[in-house]
Every structure is written in structure tokens, then in C-alpha cells.
Design a protein around this motif. Structure first.
Motif, PDB file in Angstrom:
ATOM      1  N   LEU A  41       0.768  -1.319   0.001  1.00 18.24           N
ATOM      2  CA  LEU A  41       0.022   0.014  -0.004  1.00 18.24           C
ATOM      3  C   LEU A  41       0.817   1.156   0.088  1.00 18.24           C
ATOM      4  CD1 LEU A  41      -3.048  -0.682   2.126  1.00 18.24           C
ATOM      5  CD2 LEU A  41      -3.048   0.882   0.217  1.00 18.24           C
ATOM      6  N   THR A  42       0.599   1.991  -0.973  1.00 20.58           N
ATOM      7  CA  THR A  42       1.437   3.311  -1.382  1.00 20.58           C
ATOM      8  C   THR A  42       0.528   4.432  -1.613  1.00 20.58           C
ATOM      9  OG1 THR A  42       1.900   3.169  -3.431  1.00 20.58           O
ATOM     10  CG2 THR A  42       3.371   2.005  -2.047  1.00 20.58           C
ATOM     11  N   ALA A  43       1.045   5.552  -1.460  1.00 17.80           N
ATOM     12  CA  ALA A  43      -0.029   6.830  -2.150  1.00 17.80           C
ATOM     13  C   ALA A  43      -0.471   6.605  -3.566  1.00 17.80           C
ATOM     14  CB  ALA A  43       1.065   8.129  -2.116  1.00 17.80           C
ATOM     15  N   ASN A  44       0.460   5.666  -4.141  1.00 19.71           N
ATOM     16  CA  ASN A  44      -0.258   5.194  -5.623  1.00 19.71           C
ATOM     17  C   ASN A  44      -1.597   4.698  -5.615  1.00 19.71           C
ATOM     18  OD1 ASN A  44       0.543   5.014  -8.275  1.00 19.71           O
ATOM     19  ND2 ASN A  44       0.830   2.796  -8.138  1.00 19.71           N
ATOM     20  N   ASN A  45      -1.660   3.775  -4.523  1.00 14.72           N
ATOM     21  CA  ASN A  45      -3.208   3.038  -4.531  1.00 14.72           C
ATOM     22  C   ASN A  45      -4.115   4.319  -4.224  1.00 14.72           C
ATOM     23  OD1 ASN A  45      -0.938   1.127  -3.061  1.00 14.72           O
ATOM     24  ND2 ASN A  45      -2.278   0.185  -4.755  1.00 14.72           N
ATOM     25  N   ALA A 336      -3.603  -0.142   7.078  1.00 10.26           N
ATOM     26  CA  ALA A 336      -2.647   0.632   6.313  1.00 10.26           C
ATOM     27  C   ALA A 336      -3.386   1.498   5.382  1.00 10.26           C
ATOM     28  CB  ALA A 336      -2.015  -0.597   5.398  1.00 10.26           C
ATOM     29  N   TRP A 337      -4.503   1.137   4.777  1.00 12.37           N
ATOM     30  CA  TRP A 337      -5.122   1.990   3.878  1.00 12.37           C
ATOM     31  C   TRP A 337      -5.450   3.380   4.580  1.00 12.37           C
ATOM     32  CZ3 TRP A 337      -6.703   3.368  -0.774  1.00 12.37           C
ATOM     33  CH2 TRP A 337      -7.691   4.338  -1.034  1.00 12.37           C
ATOM     34  N   LEU A 338      -6.108   3.416   5.857  1.00 14.19           N
ATOM     35  CA  LEU A 338      -6.556   4.697   6.572  1.00 14.19           C
ATOM     36  C   LEU A 338      -5.293   5.353   6.894  1.00 14.19           C
ATOM     37  CD1 LEU A 338      -9.081   3.308   8.769  1.00 14.19           C
ATOM     38  CD2 LEU A 338      -9.347   4.669   6.832  1.00 14.19           C
ATOM     39  N   ASP A 339      -4.061   4.823   7.188  1.00 14.92           N
ATOM     40  CA  ASP A 339      -2.796   5.451   7.466  1.00 14.92           C
ATOM     41  C   ASP A 339      -2.186   6.161   6.179  1.00 14.92           C
ATOM     42  OD1 ASP A 339      -2.891   4.876  10.055  1.00 14.92           O
ATOM     43  OD2 ASP A 339      -1.169   3.255   9.907  1.00 14.92           O
ATOM     44  N   VAL A 340      -2.365   5.412   5.078  1.00 16.64           N
ATOM     45  CA  VAL A 340      -1.684   5.933   3.850  1.00 16.64           C
ATOM     46  C   VAL A 340      -2.658   7.036   3.321  1.00 16.64           C
ATOM     47  CG1 VAL A 340      -1.165   5.806   1.510  1.00 16.64           C
ATOM     48  CG2 VAL A 340      -0.595   4.052   3.314  1.00 16.64           C
ATOM     49  N   LEU A 341      -3.776   6.887   3.417  1.00 15.96           N
ATOM     50  CA  LEU A 341      -4.903   7.896   3.012  1.00 15.96           C
ATOM     51  C   LEU A 341      -4.906   9.364   3.641  1.00 15.96           C
ATOM     52  CD1 LEU A 341      -7.597   8.519   1.190  1.00 15.96           C
ATOM     53  CD2 LEU A 341      -8.693   7.727   3.050  1.00 15.96           C
ATOM     54  N   ALA A 342      -4.562   9.215   5.038  1.00 15.58           N
ATOM     55  CA  ALA A 342      -4.253  10.142   5.728  1.00 15.58           C
ATOM     56  C   ALA A 342      -3.043  10.923   5.883  1.00 15.58           C
ATOM     57  CB  ALA A 342      -4.826   9.884   7.200  1.00 15.58           C
ATOM     58  N   GLY A 343      -2.019  10.081   5.199  1.00 13.85           N
ATOM     59  CA  GLY A 343      -0.694  10.822   4.934  1.00 13.85           C
ATOM     60  C   GLY A 343       0.267  10.515   6.295  1.00 13.85           C
ATOM     61  N   ARG A 344      -0.078   9.485   6.955  1.00  8.96           N
ATOM     62  CA  ARG A 344       0.514   9.248   8.270  1.00  8.96           C
ATOM     63  C   ARG A 344       1.566   8.345   8.027  1.00  8.96           C
ATOM     64  NH1 ARG A 344      -4.968   9.228  10.462  1.00  8.96           N
ATOM     65  NH2 ARG A 344      -5.045   6.862  10.119  1.00  8.96           N
ATOM     66  N   THR A 345       2.021   7.984   6.950  1.00  8.98           N
ATOM     67  CA  THR A 345       3.037   7.043   6.573  1.00  8.98           C
ATOM     68  C   THR A 345       4.116   7.781   6.117  1.00  8.98           C
ATOM     69  OG1 THR A 345       1.378   5.269   6.129  1.00  8.98           O
ATOM     70  CG2 THR A 345       3.807   5.038   5.146  1.00  8.98           C
ATOM     71  N   PRO A 346       5.369   7.796   6.981  1.00  8.98           N
ATOM     72  CA  PRO A 346       6.453   8.510   6.526  1.00  8.98           C
ATOM     73  C   PRO A 346       6.925   8.012   5.426  1.00  8.98           C
ATOM     74  CG  PRO A 346       6.697   7.910   8.788  1.00  8.98           C
ATOM     75  CD  PRO A 346       5.580   7.119   8.171  1.00  8.98           C
ATOM     76  N   PRO A 347       7.790   8.916   4.517  1.00  8.62           N
ATOM     77  CA  PRO A 347       8.603   8.435   3.260  1.00  8.62           C
ATOM     78  C   PRO A 347       9.504   7.242   3.434  1.00  8.62           C
ATOM     79  CG  PRO A 347       9.351  10.549   3.665  1.00  8.62           C
ATOM     80  CD  PRO A 347       8.220  10.124   4.773  1.00  8.62           C
ATOM     81  N   ARG A 348      10.000   7.010   4.520  1.00  9.73           N
ATOM     82  CA  ARG A 348      10.941   5.869   4.597  1.00  9.73           C
ATOM     83  C   ARG A 348      10.281   4.702   5.025  1.00  9.73           C
ATOM     84  NH1 ARG A 348      16.427   5.362   5.419  1.00  9.73           N
ATOM     85  NH2 ARG A 348      16.802   7.381   5.498  1.00  9.73           N
ATOM     86  N   VAL A 349       9.030   4.325   5.319  1.00 10.92           N
ATOM     87  CA  VAL A 349       8.404   3.480   5.468  1.00 10.92           C
ATOM     88  C   VAL A 349       7.452   2.918   4.323  1.00 10.92           C
ATOM     89  CG1 VAL A 349       6.446   2.532   6.912  1.00 10.92           C
ATOM     90  CG2 VAL A 349       8.149   4.258   7.824  1.00 10.92           C
ATOM     91  N   GLY A 350       7.557   1.628   4.315  1.00 14.61           N
ATOM     92  CA  GLY A 350       6.973   0.961   3.017  1.00 14.61           C
ATOM     93  C   GLY A 350       5.746  -0.078   3.542  1.00 14.61           C
ATOM     94  N   ARG A 351       4.634  -0.232   3.416  1.00 13.54           N
ATOM     95  CA  ARG A 351       3.466  -0.859   4.091  1.00 13.54           C
ATOM     96  C   ARG A 351       3.079  -2.323   3.297  1.00 13.54           C
ATOM     97  NH1 ARG A 351       0.850   2.282   8.229  1.00 13.54           N
ATOM     98  NH2 ARG A 351      -0.293   0.314   8.878  1.00 13.54           N
ATOM     99  N   VAL A 352       3.299  -3.299   3.914  1.00 11.17           N
ATOM    100  CA  VAL A 352       3.130  -4.708   2.932  1.00 11.17           C
ATOM    101  C   VAL A 352       2.070  -5.406   4.045  1.00 11.17           C
ATOM    102  CG1 VAL A 352       4.065  -6.920   2.399  1.00 11.17           C
ATOM    103  CG2 VAL A 352       5.361  -4.634   1.760  1.00 11.17           C
ATOM    104  N   VAL A 353       1.120  -6.101   3.392  1.00  4.62           N
ATOM    105  CA  VAL A 353       0.198  -6.941   4.029  1.00  4.62           C
ATOM    106  C   VAL A 353       0.359  -8.182   3.702  1.00  4.62           C
ATOM    107  CG1 VAL A 353      -2.195  -7.017   4.745  1.00  4.62           C
ATOM    108  CG2 VAL A 353      -1.203  -4.739   4.479  1.00  4.62           C
ATOM    109  N   GLN A 354       0.249  -9.451   4.498  1.00  2.45           N
ATOM    110  CA  GLN A 354       0.273 -10.814   4.145  1.00  2.45           C
ATOM    111  C   GLN A 354      -0.950 -11.320   4.451  1.00  2.45           C
ATOM    112  OE1 GLN A 354       2.921 -12.975   2.931  1.00  2.45           O
ATOM    113  NE2 GLN A 354       1.179 -14.324   2.710  1.00  2.45           N
ATOM    114  N   PHE A 355      -1.436 -12.163   3.552  1.00  7.64           N
ATOM    115  CA  PHE A 355      -2.964 -12.697   4.006  1.00  7.64           C
ATOM    116  C   PHE A 355      -2.760 -14.178   4.065  1.00  7.64           C
ATOM    117  CE2 PHE A 355      -4.012  -8.904   0.968  1.00  7.64           C
ATOM    118  CZ  PHE A 355      -4.373  -8.163   2.112  1.00  7.64           C
TER     119      PHE A 355
END
Length: 355
Positions: A41-45, A336-355
């Protein structure tokens, strides 16, 4: 029927979301069922969702077959999936593929043009959508794939493709005669990957970013200069190309006022002519256009070879630029979606989700 789940957002209010249980039909003749395994999940999404109507991103994974009303949307994700059932020769159970996936447990596809590199989804509702998004690359036939680099592929590959084609177009046009290339949103993955490709090949590279991201952006080492937005007036008044990845009207206005006719090109990156930013820019960069040109110039194999070489150079550097945070399960995807949407994810952090 396989038990599954779907995460959807309200198309008119992206902060409103729902997580529903359901079931996925077994594949019919000519179909295969993918289990979504690991996504990023990134700003691209978020961009996919914001431009969901204008660029038809909502149409890739329609909510209706999943029992959801039209007010809900499934924004696309990039990641890995596993074939769990198949009626198609060459698409085998257990095969791992990389591509465009829904925020859901499963995806039913209709594989076409199957070969060692993977397949394309020929489902009728995707027939008129941009073809690069319909490709699923088999990890066994992907020269860029490394098992220990899956998270970097998830987070960077779709962005890096845009960055690679953007840098290539700039080079292909002789840097438009500029002495300086100026990139806004310089801390973003798309911007600094393009800067990495362009660094040392011609004009000086200047990154524009917010004060809070100055230290991170300077630490990357792929810009010759990094300047906060408020200091645009300190830029050298030399022939400049502006590659706009932020879409901020105030930045464009400040640059035009400061540089005047020294602003030789003003290019909105990855946006659509239905957005105010693209309308204000002189031109719009859209990666599939340059990709088609280079596919003709170099052939598909030649393009893949050059992309893979560039990707390997980039990935050797980027591993130290990113802290990957891995969550587990649909609830982690929602967080992760809500964090990225709100801009709460710093540029150094990448969010990955495993199912």
C-alpha cells in the motif's frame, strides 16, 4: 465455492470502508482462481482511488459480483497471488504470479496469451481497460524476480516502471535542452526513482519537498540539490524542466513567477487531462505512451531487458532507503489504507500486508 473476504471503500468518501465476508465461485472452463497472498500500500493506491472514475480504475474489480452496492469501490493493489484452481493449460495450481489484485481474498481470472512469462486476464469487463494492468507475471519466468526481494517488488515495481519510462522520455528528448530538471514531491518513490535513473546523465537534478522531508530526501543521494517549497525563489534561473508529481497549484505558480521563460517544459506526471493540475501544465506524461514507443523501438524483449537492468541497479541502492512494515490479515489492510490515505506513513516506511 471458496470462503473469501472483500475490503471496499466508499467511492465518494475514501475514508469510509467496509470489510465483508463472502464466497468465490470455483473456476469455470477457461478460468483460474487466484488467492491474493501479499500486497503493498502506497500513495499510488490512493491515486488509483482518487482517479477511479476519470481513469476507470474502479472498473478492474467491480463490486457487484462480490455482493456490494455500486457506491463501493475496490481500489487496485500490486502484489503476489497463488493459483489455487485452474482449468487452463499452462496455468498450474501452485504457480505464483505478480500483478494487479483486488483488496480481497481471491480473484477469478480468464487467462489468455499464456506462456512462460505468465498470462493476461481476458475477462470481458477488462477488455477495454489499459492492457499493461491486465498482465500477470509468473515468478518462474520473470527476470526481475528474486524471492528475497518480493516486498521491494511489491512496493516499487509499478512506481519504478513509471519512473523508468519518465526518465527515458526525458533522455529520449535530449533533456528538452534544459540545464536543470526539477521534480516536485521529491521524497515520493516515483520521484526519487526517476531521479536515480537520471542522476549524472545530463542536467542537474533538483528536488522540491516539504521541510519535514528534507533530511530524508537529501540522504538518498540521487538529487544534486533539495529545496523546500518555500525556497523556490532561491533556484538558479537557468533553462529548467519541471516534472510535477505533487499537483500543487501554488508550486507551479511560484515556479512560473520565478523562472518565467526559463521554464522550458512543464510536465504533469501520471495524471489525467481531467484533473486541474494537468490542465494547468503544458503537457502530461503517461507511462504507457512511452512504453508503446519503446516497444516499437526496442521490441518487447529489448524493453524488458533494459527495465530489468535498471531495476537491478535501483534495487541495489534502495534496500537501505526503506523500512518495510508487514501487517497480517484484512484488518491490517484496512489500517494501512487509512494511514496512507491520511498521510500518516513517513516516506521511509513501506506498508506490506500478508494474507
Amino acid at each position: 465455492m471458496a470462503p473469501s473476504w472483500t475490503f471496499a471503500v466508499a467511492r465518494a468518501d475514501l475514508g469510509r470502508c467496509t470489510l465483508v465476508d463472502g464466497a468465490t465461485a470455483d473456476p469455470s472452463e477457461g478460468e483460474a482462481l487466484l488467492r491474493v497472498d501479499r500486497v503493498g500500500l502506497t500513495a499510488n493506491n490512493v491515486t488509483y482511488a482518487v482517479l477511479g472514475d476519470a481513469m476507470r480504475y474502479w472498473e478492474f474489480f467491480p463490486p457487484g459480483p462480490r455482493g456490494l452496492a455500486p457506491e463501493w469501490g475496490l481500489f487496485p493493489l500490486w502484489g503476489f497471488a497463488e493459483v489455487v484452481a485452474s482449468t487452463v493449460a499452462g496455468v498450474e495450481v501452485g504457480q505464483r504470479v505478480y500483478g494487479y489484485l483486488p483488496p480481497a481474498g481471491h480473484l477469478l481470472v480468464r487467462p489468455d496469451r499464456v506462456d512462460a512469462s505468465g498470462f493476461r486476464d481476458a475477462s470481458p469487463h477488462r477488455a477495454e481497460l489499459p492492457s499493461p494492468y491486465n498482465a500477470y507475471r509468473a515468478t518462474s519466468g520473470d527476470p526481475a524476480y528474486r524471492p528475497d526481494q518480493e516486498d521491494l517488488l511489491i512496493l516499487f515495481r509499478p512506481l519504478f516502471f513509471t519512473s523508468f519510462m519518465l526518465a527515458d522520455q526525458v533522455v529520449d528528448n535530449g533533456f528538452y535542452g534544459a540545464e536543470s530538471l526539477l521534480l516536485s514531491s521529491a521524497s515520493s518513490k516515483t520521484a526519487y526513482a526517476a531521479a536515480f535513473e537520471l542522476h549524472g546523465r545530463g542536467p542537474s537534478l533538483v528536488g522540491l519537498t516539504s521541510p519535514g522531508n528534507l533530511a530524508f530526501t537529501r540522504s538518498l543521494g540521487c538529487y544534486d540539490q533539495v529545496v523546500p517549497y518555500d525556497d523556490i525563489g532561491t533556484l538558479d534561473a537557468v533553462p529548467t524542466v519541471y516534472l510535477d508529481l505533487s499537483g500543487a497549484p501554488s508550486t507551479r505558480a511560484a515556479l512560473r513567477q520565478h523562472l518565467g521563460d526559463r521554464l522550458v517544459r512543464d510536465i504533469a506526471v501520471g495524471l489525467t487531462n481531467q484533473t486541474p493540475n494537468a490542465e494547468a501544465a503544458e503537457e502530461v506524461f503517461f507511462a504507457p505512451v512511452q512504453m508503446r514507443k519503446r516497444s516499437q523501438d526496442w521490441g518487447r524483449d529489448g524493453l524488458d531487458k533494459r527495465f530489468t537492468e535498471a531495476w537491478r541497479r535501483f534495487i541495489a541502492a534502495v534496500d537501505g532507503w526503506l523500512d518495510v512494515q508487514v501487517g497480517a490479515g484484512p484488518e491490517a489492510l484496512r489500517d494501512a489504507w487509512l494511514d496512507v490515505l491520511a498521510g500518516r506513513t513517513p516516506p521511509r516506511v513501506g506498508r506490506v500486508v500478508q494474507f
